[in-house]
Design a protein around this motif. Structure first.
Motif, PDB file in Angstrom:
ATOM      1  N   ILE A  55       0.861  -1.177   0.000  1.00  0.00           N
ATOM      2  CA  ILE A  55       0.000   0.000   0.000  1.00  0.00           C
ATOM      3  C   ILE A  55       0.900   1.230   0.000  1.00  0.00           C
ATOM      4  CG2 ILE A  55      -1.774   1.278   1.244  1.00  0.00           C
ATOM      5  CD1 ILE A  55      -2.371  -1.406   2.730  1.00  0.00           C
ATOM      6  N   VAL A  56       0.636   2.158  -0.917  1.00  0.00           N
ATOM      7  CA  VAL A  56       1.391   3.404  -0.977  1.00  0.00           C
ATOM      8  C   VAL A  56       0.438   4.568  -0.757  1.00  0.00           C
ATOM      9  CG1 VAL A  56       2.925   4.881  -2.319  1.00  0.00           C
ATOM     10  CG2 VAL A  56       3.026   2.394  -2.623  1.00  0.00           C
ATOM     11  N   LEU A  57       0.640   5.306   0.324  1.00  0.00           N
ATOM     12  CA  LEU A  57      -0.090   6.540   0.578  1.00  0.00           C
ATOM     13  C   LEU A  57       0.714   7.663  -0.060  1.00  0.00           C
ATOM     14  CD1 LEU A  57      -2.377   8.100   2.026  1.00  0.00           C
ATOM     15  CD2 LEU A  57      -0.899   8.174   4.050  1.00  0.00           C
ATOM     16  N   PHE A  58       0.194   8.230  -1.147  1.00  0.00           N
ATOM     17  CA  PHE A  58       0.961   9.137  -1.995  1.00  0.00           C
ATOM     18  C   PHE A  58       0.384  10.552  -1.934  1.00  0.00           C
ATOM     19  CE2 PHE A  58       2.062  10.223  -6.654  1.00  0.00           C
ATOM     20  CZ  PHE A  58       3.246  10.822  -6.274  1.00  0.00           C
ATOM     21  N   ASN A  81      -5.314  18.334   1.563  1.00  0.00           N
ATOM     22  CA  ASN A  81      -5.471  19.743   1.931  1.00  0.00           C
ATOM     23  C   ASN A  81      -6.914  20.124   2.230  1.00  0.00           C
ATOM     24  OD1 ASN A  81      -2.782  20.609   1.784  1.00  0.00           O
ATOM     25  ND2 ASN A  81      -2.888  20.823  -0.444  1.00  0.00           N
ATOM     26  N   ALA A  82      -7.872  19.319   1.765  1.00  0.00           N
ATOM     27  CA  ALA A  82      -9.272  19.699   1.865  1.00  0.00           C
ATOM     28  C   ALA A  82      -9.819  19.748   3.289  1.00  0.00           C
ATOM     29  CB  ALA A  82     -10.131  18.782   1.000  1.00  0.00           C
ATOM     30  N   GLY A 135      -2.119  14.100   6.915  1.00  0.00           N
ATOM     31  CA  GLY A 135      -1.264  13.035   6.404  1.00  0.00           C
ATOM     32  C   GLY A 135      -0.973  11.976   7.446  1.00  0.00           C
ATOM     33  N   TYR A 136      -0.670  12.408   8.652  1.00  0.00           N
ATOM     34  CA  TYR A 136      -0.368  11.439   9.712  1.00  0.00           C
ATOM     35  C   TYR A 136      -1.626  10.661  10.113  1.00  0.00           C
ATOM     36  CZ  TYR A 136       1.467   9.313  13.915  1.00  0.00           C
ATOM     37  OH  TYR A 136       1.854   8.398  14.854  1.00  0.00           O
ATOM     38  N   SER A 137      -2.769  11.328  10.133  1.00  0.00           N
ATOM     39  CA  SER A 137      -4.023  10.634  10.446  1.00  0.00           C
ATOM     40  C   SER A 137      -4.340   9.566   9.405  1.00  0.00           C
ATOM     41  CB  SER A 137      -5.180  11.636  10.529  1.00  0.00           C
ATOM     42  OG  SER A 137      -5.029  12.500  11.637  1.00  0.00           O
ATOM     43  N   LEU A 138      -4.086   9.887   8.133  1.00  0.00           N
ATOM     44  CA  LEU A 138      -4.301   8.908   7.071  1.00  0.00           C
ATOM     45  C   LEU A 138      -3.351   7.722   7.214  1.00  0.00           C
ATOM     46  CD1 LEU A 138      -4.689  11.434   4.150  1.00  0.00           C
ATOM     47  CD2 LEU A 138      -6.402   9.724   4.767  1.00  0.00           C
ATOM     48  N   PHE A 139      -2.085   8.014   7.503  1.00  0.00           N
ATOM     49  CA  PHE A 139      -1.108   6.949   7.725  1.00  0.00           C
ATOM     50  C   PHE A 139      -1.549   6.053   8.886  1.00  0.00           C
ATOM     51  CE2 PHE A 139       2.357   6.189  10.822  1.00  0.00           C
ATOM     52  CZ  PHE A 139       2.875   5.034  10.261  1.00  0.00           C
ATOM     53  N   GLY A 186       4.217  17.430  -1.891  1.00  0.00           N
ATOM     54  CA  GLY A 186       3.777  16.184  -1.275  1.00  0.00           C
ATOM     55  C   GLY A 186       4.930  15.375  -0.729  1.00  0.00           C
ATOM     56  N   GLY A 187       6.124  15.525  -1.350  1.00  0.00           N
ATOM     57  CA  GLY A 187       7.315  14.877  -0.809  1.00  0.00           C
ATOM     58  C   GLY A 187       7.691  15.452   0.544  1.00  0.00           C
ATOM     59  N   ASN A 188       7.458  16.748   0.728  1.00  0.00           N
ATOM     60  CA  ASN A 188       7.656  17.369   2.033  1.00  0.00           C
ATOM     61  C   ASN A 188       6.728  16.743   3.070  1.00  0.00           C
ATOM     62  OD1 ASN A 188       6.627  19.396   4.114  1.00  0.00           O
ATOM     63  ND2 ASN A 188       8.419  20.498   3.379  1.00  0.00           N
ATOM     64  N   ILE A 189       5.448  16.596   2.704  1.00  0.00           N
ATOM     65  CA  ILE A 189       4.478  16.003   3.635  1.00  0.00           C
ATOM     66  C   ILE A 189       4.877  14.571   3.974  1.00  0.00           C
ATOM     67  CG2 ILE A 189       2.060  15.416   4.024  1.00  0.00           C
ATOM     68  CD1 ILE A 189       2.645  18.438   3.822  1.00  0.00           C
ATOM     69  N   ALA A 190       5.284  13.806   2.968  1.00  0.00           N
ATOM     70  CA  ALA A 190       5.681  12.416   3.210  1.00  0.00           C
ATOM     71  C   ALA A 190       6.889  12.351   4.137  1.00  0.00           C
ATOM     72  CB  ALA A 190       5.989  11.721   1.878  1.00  0.00           C
TER      73      ALA A 190
END
Length: 274
Positions: free
Chosen positions: A34-37, A74-75, A88-92, A118-122
């Motif tokens: 699974i990749v969260l992108f 972002n929404a 992002g962390y909640s999704l992870f 998005g790479g920053n967020i990851a």
């Protein structure tokens, strides 16, 4: 391999429902990674349509056997730090706890990935996961991550040639407008980077984000993190992934599929050994 695309809503994320676009190979198997992108957009774009540019990257990973979810991160709360990171962390965390329901299964490796902003967020999620939920994250994949708010590298000073420097300046100003510069917001400034998940980096010789990508990869490697990096030749069309002008044709997808598959195979071996 044919790639299927579907839109769905992740209903039970801690911060509330989040829309996502999911890419998966038609023949993906049991235990598919699974990749969260996290999509790019210079910290300024939101909406499922913001994922259109990333479709080639997502398809490349899906063709290698992954299930790739691109959330509209972002929404729910907005796009000023720390809100995108919180989403992002909640999704992870949600995917780490719910692998058997909806996306993947309990044998699936869980990776985070991101392109440009998005790479920053990851990278920020990987740091936070290291601090709070280390065993749940198997790897991170950073595609030309936007990591340095000072934008002082040699490669980025050439960004005017592809029309991105002003956009990134505006994006950083917006993203950090909440005040302060936490290490999760600018991972390249983080002094404590040991212990994060194994990482795969992508950039290109003609990428304005090349120097900060390679610099962060080198720092992780020096801190004992398992790191792989793939630098595409100039003219491969790589800057087009974040809207940069390029004279090259986009012929990098096969490299992404190949390097991603090799990275996942290495992670699977480590996972089995532990």
């Amino acid at each position: 391999m044919t790639v299927q695309v579907k839109d769905m809503v992740l209903e039970k994320v801690a911060i509330g429902p989040v829309s996502a676009r999911v890419y998966q190979g038609a023949e993906f198997g049991k235990g598919a990674p699974i990749v969260l992108f996290f999509h790019g957009g210079a910290f300024l774009e939101s909406g499922i349509q913001a994922t259109v540019k990333e479709s080639a990257i997502a398809e490349s990973m899906a063709k290698a056997g992954a299930i790739v979810a691109i959330p509209d991160y972002n929404a729910p709360l907005g796009n000023v730090f720390p809100k995108p990171l919180e989403v992002g962390y909640s999704l992870f965390s949600y995917l780490a706890n719910k692998r058997a329901s909806g996306i993947g299964d309990r044998n699936s490796l869980l990776l985070i990935a991101g392109e440009e902003a998005g790479g920053n967020i990851a990278a920020g999620v990987a740091l936070k996961a290291r601090d709070h939920y280390a065993d749940a994250l198997d790897g991170q994949i950073l595609f030309s991550p936007l990591l340095d708010p000072f934008m002082g590298t040699s490669s980025i000073r050439k960004a005017d040639g592809i029309g991105m420097r002003q956009r990134w300046t505006e994006g950083w100003s917006h993203y950090l407008s909440g005040g302060g510069c936490h290490p999760y917001a600018a991972p390249c400034l983080c002094s404590r980077i040991a212990g994060v998940a194994p990482a795969l980096f992508f950039t290109a010789e003609d990428d304005p984000l090349r120097d900060e990508t390679v610099g962060y990869a080198d720092r992780l490697k020096a801190a004992g993190v398992d790191v792989r990096q793939h630098i595409l030749p100039a003219g491969a069309g790589w800057p087009s992934i974040y809207g940069g002008k390029t004279d090259g044709t986009s012929n990098w997808q096969e490299s992404v599929s190949r390097e991603f598959k090799s990275f996942v195979q290495g992670l699977s071996v480590q996972h089995q050994l532990h």
